[in-house]
Structure formats: structure tokens, C-alpha cells
Motif scaffolding. Structure first.
Motif, mmCIF file in Angstrom:
data_model
loop_
_atom_site.group_PDB
_atom_site.id
_atom_site.type_symbol
_atom_site.label_atom_id
_atom_site.label_comp_id
_atom_site.label_asym_id
_atom_site.label_seq_id
_atom_site.Cartn_x
_atom_site.Cartn_y
_atom_site.Cartn_z
ATOM 1 N N GLY A 172 94.814 -27.830 -43.534
ATOM 2 C CA GLY A 172 94.438 -27.402 -44.586
ATOM 3 C C GLY A 172 95.761 -27.276 -45.673
ATOM 4 O O GLY A 172 96.370 -28.393 -45.546
ATOM 5 N N ASN A 173 96.034 -26.432 -46.090
ATOM 6 C CA ASN A 173 97.621 -26.055 -46.979
ATOM 7 C C ASN A 173 98.533 -25.770 -45.985
ATOM 8 O O ASN A 173 99.697 -25.435 -46.474
ATOM 9 C CB ASN A 173 97.252 -25.139 -47.835
ATOM 10 C CG ASN A 173 96.235 -25.365 -48.899
ATOM 11 O OD1 ASN A 173 96.097 -26.450 -49.457
ATOM 12 N ND2 ASN A 173 95.550 -24.362 -49.588
ATOM 13 N N TYR A 174 98.408 -26.120 -44.517
ATOM 14 C CA TYR A 174 99.699 -25.712 -43.910
ATOM 15 C C TYR A 174 100.004 -27.035 -43.203
ATOM 16 O O TYR A 174 99.226 -27.971 -43.208
ATOM 17 C CB TYR A 174 99.337 -24.600 -43.004
ATOM 18 C CG TYR A 174 99.066 -23.138 -43.479
ATOM 19 C CD1 TYR A 174 100.283 -22.286 -43.111
ATOM 20 C CD2 TYR A 174 98.015 -22.857 -44.209
ATOM 21 C CE1 TYR A 174 100.044 -21.260 -43.822
ATOM 22 C CE2 TYR A 174 97.867 -21.643 -44.590
ATOM 23 C CZ TYR A 174 99.009 -20.645 -44.500
ATOM 24 O OH TYR A 174 98.817 -19.217 -44.975
ATOM 25 N N VAL A 175 100.927 -26.970 -42.353
ATOM 26 C CA VAL A 175 101.184 -28.025 -41.327
ATOM 27 C C VAL A 175 101.596 -27.350 -40.070
ATOM 28 O O VAL A 175 102.157 -26.211 -40.076
ATOM 29 C CB VAL A 175 102.615 -28.878 -41.746
ATOM 30 C CG1 VAL A 175 102.093 -29.736 -43.107
ATOM 31 C CG2 VAL A 175 103.709 -28.297 -41.977
ATOM 32 N N GLU A 176 101.309 -27.835 -39.081
ATOM 33 C CA GLU A 176 101.516 -27.423 -37.432
ATOM 34 C C GLU A 176 102.649 -28.341 -37.235
ATOM 35 O O GLU A 176 102.480 -29.774 -36.972
ATOM 36 C CB GLU A 176 100.296 -27.564 -36.624
ATOM 37 C CG GLU A 176 99.150 -26.760 -36.775
ATOM 38 C CD GLU A 176 97.917 -26.776 -35.972
ATOM 39 O OE1 GLU A 176 98.288 -27.676 -35.061
ATOM 40 O OE2 GLU A 176 96.979 -26.002 -36.103
ATOM 41 N N VAL A 177 103.646 -27.833 -37.103
ATOM 42 C CA VAL A 177 105.149 -28.775 -36.604
ATOM 43 C C VAL A 177 105.159 -28.318 -34.887
ATOM 44 O O VAL A 177 105.251 -27.073 -34.464
ATOM 45 C CB VAL A 177 106.370 -28.189 -37.200
ATOM 46 C CG1 VAL A 177 107.515 -28.949 -36.591
ATOM 47 C CG2 VAL A 177 105.999 -28.188 -38.647
ATOM 48 N N HIS A 178 105.004 -29.345 -34.261
ATOM 49 C CA HIS A 178 105.199 -29.184 -32.743
ATOM 50 C C HIS A 178 106.578 -29.562 -32.247
ATOM 51 O O HIS A 178 106.963 -31.090 -32.568
ATOM 52 C CB HIS A 178 103.999 -30.293 -32.029
ATOM 53 C CG HIS A 178 102.527 -29.952 -32.286
ATOM 54 N ND1 HIS A 178 101.749 -29.107 -31.705
ATOM 55 C CD2 HIS A 178 101.800 -30.211 -33.482
ATOM 56 C CE1 HIS A 178 100.652 -28.956 -32.311
ATOM 57 N NE2 HIS A 178 100.659 -29.331 -33.277
ATOM 58 N N ALA A 179 107.083 -28.976 -31.701
ATOM 59 C CA ALA A 179 108.610 -29.045 -31.234
ATOM 60 C C ALA A 179 108.844 -28.586 -29.959
ATOM 61 O O ALA A 179 108.674 -27.237 -29.790
ATOM 62 C CB ALA A 179 109.548 -28.426 -32.216
ATOM 63 N N GLU A 180 109.146 -29.227 -28.704
ATOM 64 C CA GLU A 180 109.548 -29.053 -27.612
ATOM 65 C C GLU A 180 108.727 -27.875 -26.819
ATOM 66 O O GLU A 180 108.890 -26.832 -26.544
ATOM 67 C CB GLU A 180 110.983 -28.002 -27.624
ATOM 68 C CG GLU A 180 112.208 -29.283 -28.094
ATOM 69 C CD GLU A 180 113.386 -28.435 -28.096
ATOM 70 O OE1 GLU A 180 113.525 -27.169 -28.448
ATOM 71 O OE2 GLU A 180 114.460 -29.430 -27.877
ATOM 72 N N GLY A 181 107.290 -28.212 -26.977
ATOM 73 C CA GLY A 181 106.182 -27.509 -26.397
ATOM 74 C C GLY A 181 105.602 -26.149 -27.229
ATOM 75 O O GLY A 181 104.808 -25.635 -26.720
#
Length: 255
Positions: A172-181
Motif C-alpha cells: 500500500g502506502n508502505y514498503v516492507e524492507v527485508h534485511a538479514e531475516g
């Protein structure tokens, strides 16, 4: 259906020529004209056009300033108009953003319009945003890409090194940042967030997904003509043909 168009050129005869060529076409309507960067941005903010014809040189300023200013808020299809030589234009052509080399005729104009029609028929415009992002990033004097991002969680803020980010997903209006699990949620649209990242390190592979190039382990061809990415943690992401062409040639050849 009529698609709105803005003509951006500092030469009145050039805008008049474009308007004349567009007039017989029933599926395009010129809603505004602009002769400079500031006027162009104002017109885009007011009209949110489907298409802009953008001169690369606008007086002492650059048409790329227009794209830089609207980035993350508006994403019209772009046709560059320029008097630059074929050699100079080639860099823009590589980005698959169409251009009209002045002086152009109706036949060349018609080919450009058909490309726009094909693009407008496809609702997925993420690859267009990605191409524009790369062009902007290649401009001299651009700010350096982010080295770290600020993440807030339960009332506290901390920094995550960009080099630890594996992939980014729109929510949506967010982002999910995936970093080191771990997954960090940031309130910012995907297009605006990735505009701050190095396009040599991060690439959009889907309208909702951005991946660090070095985190891609395998690239598989599917029967549908699309592709599947296998990431180094075993996750799988769809990769359409249009996004595969954005991968560096070295990646496509090795995977």
C-alpha cells in the motif's frame, strides 16, 4: 477514450508542430503546454497527464529536472524531443524511453505514438518508473544513494545499513524492507523509496518487488514466457518478460 497530453518545449514552433500532429488523433488531447521546468511541473501537478512530450533542453535547464521533481508522485509516459545528435540520444534509447529527434516527420511521430498506445494498454507501469529512475540516477551532480535508512519501531528509531537490504516489497502506502531475516515497515510508496537507492545495486523485478542484484541466485524460464527468480534465501519471485529486460546483460548471461 482520450488520453491527456502536456507539451513541454521552450520553442513555441516545436510545441505547435506537436499539437498539429496530435490534433487528428482521436485518442489524445493536449490539456496544457509549458515552456520551462517550473511551468511544466505545475501543469503536471494540475493535470496528472497520461503522456508528456518533453524537450531535453529547456533554456538553461534540463527536462530531466521535471522528471526528478515529479518522481514518486506522477508517472506519465514520456517521449523526449531533442535536437541532440544520434550519438547523444543513444543513451536515452537504451533506457527504452522513446525520443523524437528534431526535425522529425509524421511517419516517425506516428511510430512514437504507437509505442505510447501499446504502453497505455498495459496497466503495469512499474518498468517505466524503473527506467526513469535509472536515467535520473545517471545525471551528473545527482546526490549519492542512501547508505542507511531510518526505521521506527515501538517508539524508537534506529538505522539499517542499505548494504544489508535483500529485497523491498510494496504494501500500500508502505514498503516492507527485508534485511538479514528481519522485516521493517516504512511509511513511503515504493517508487519514492527506491528513488533514493543505487540502481546499480537494486532493481525492480515486479510492480511490487525490488531486489538487490547480488541477492539473486537463479533465473528460471517458465512455460508462460515469464520467469522466476530464486533468491539466495530460497524465496521465489515472479519476473515478467518486461522486467527481465531491465536486468544487466551480465546477470542475464550468467543466470
Amino acid at each position: 477514450m482520450s488520453h491527456s497530453v502536456i507539451l513541454i518545449d521552450d520553442e513555441p514552433p516545436a510545441r505547435a508542430k506537436l499539437a498539429r500532429f496530435l490534433k487528428p488523433l482521436g485518442d489524445f488531447e493536449v490539456v496544457a503546454e509549458a515552456d520551462g521546468v517550473d511551468a511544466a511541473v505545475e501543469a503536471i501537478e494540475r493535470s496528472d497527464p497520461a503522456l508528456i512530450f518533453l524537450d531535453i533542453q529547456l533554456g538553461a535547464r534540463s527536462g530531466f529536472e521535471v522528471l526528478d521533481t515529479i518522481r514518486g508522485r506522477f508517472s506519465p509516459h514520456v517521449v523526449f524531443t531533442t535536437a541532440y545528435s544520434e550519438y547523444a540520444v543513444r543513451a536515452f534509447d537504451i533506457q527504452a524511453l522513446d525520443y523524437l529527434l528534431k526535425p522529425f516527420d509524421r511517419e516517425r511521430f506516428a511510430k512514437s505514438v504507437q509505442r505510447v498506445r501499446d504502453a497505455l494498454a498495459d496497466p503495469d507501469r512499474g518498468d517505466l518508473e524503473e527506467k526513469v529512475r535509472r536515467v535520473i540516477a545517471s545525471m551528473p551532480g545527482r546526490p549519492s544513494p542512501l547508505k542507511q535508512i531510518l526505521v521506527r519501531d515501538k517508539g524508537r528509531g534506529f538505522f539499517v545499513p542499505v548494504e544489508s537490504i535483500e529485497r523491498i516489497e510494496a504494501a500500500g502506502n508502505y514498503v516492507e524492507v527485508h534485511a538479514e531475516g528481519k522485516t521493517h515497515l516504512i511509511r513511503e510508496p515504493l517508487s519514492k523509496f527506491i528513488a533514493q537507492l543505487d540502481p546499480e545495486q537494486f532493481i525492480r523485478v515486479h510492480r511490487s518487488h525490488v531486489v538487490r542484484l547480488s541477492f539473486i541466485a537463479e533465473l528460471h524460464s517458465m512455460f508462460s514466457g515469464d520467469y522466476e527468480l530464486i533468491l539466495r534465501n530460497g524465496e521465489r519471485l515472479a519476473l515478467s518478460r518486461r522486467y527481465k529486460t531491465l536486468l544487466p546483460a551480465s546477470i542475464r548471461e550468467q543466470l
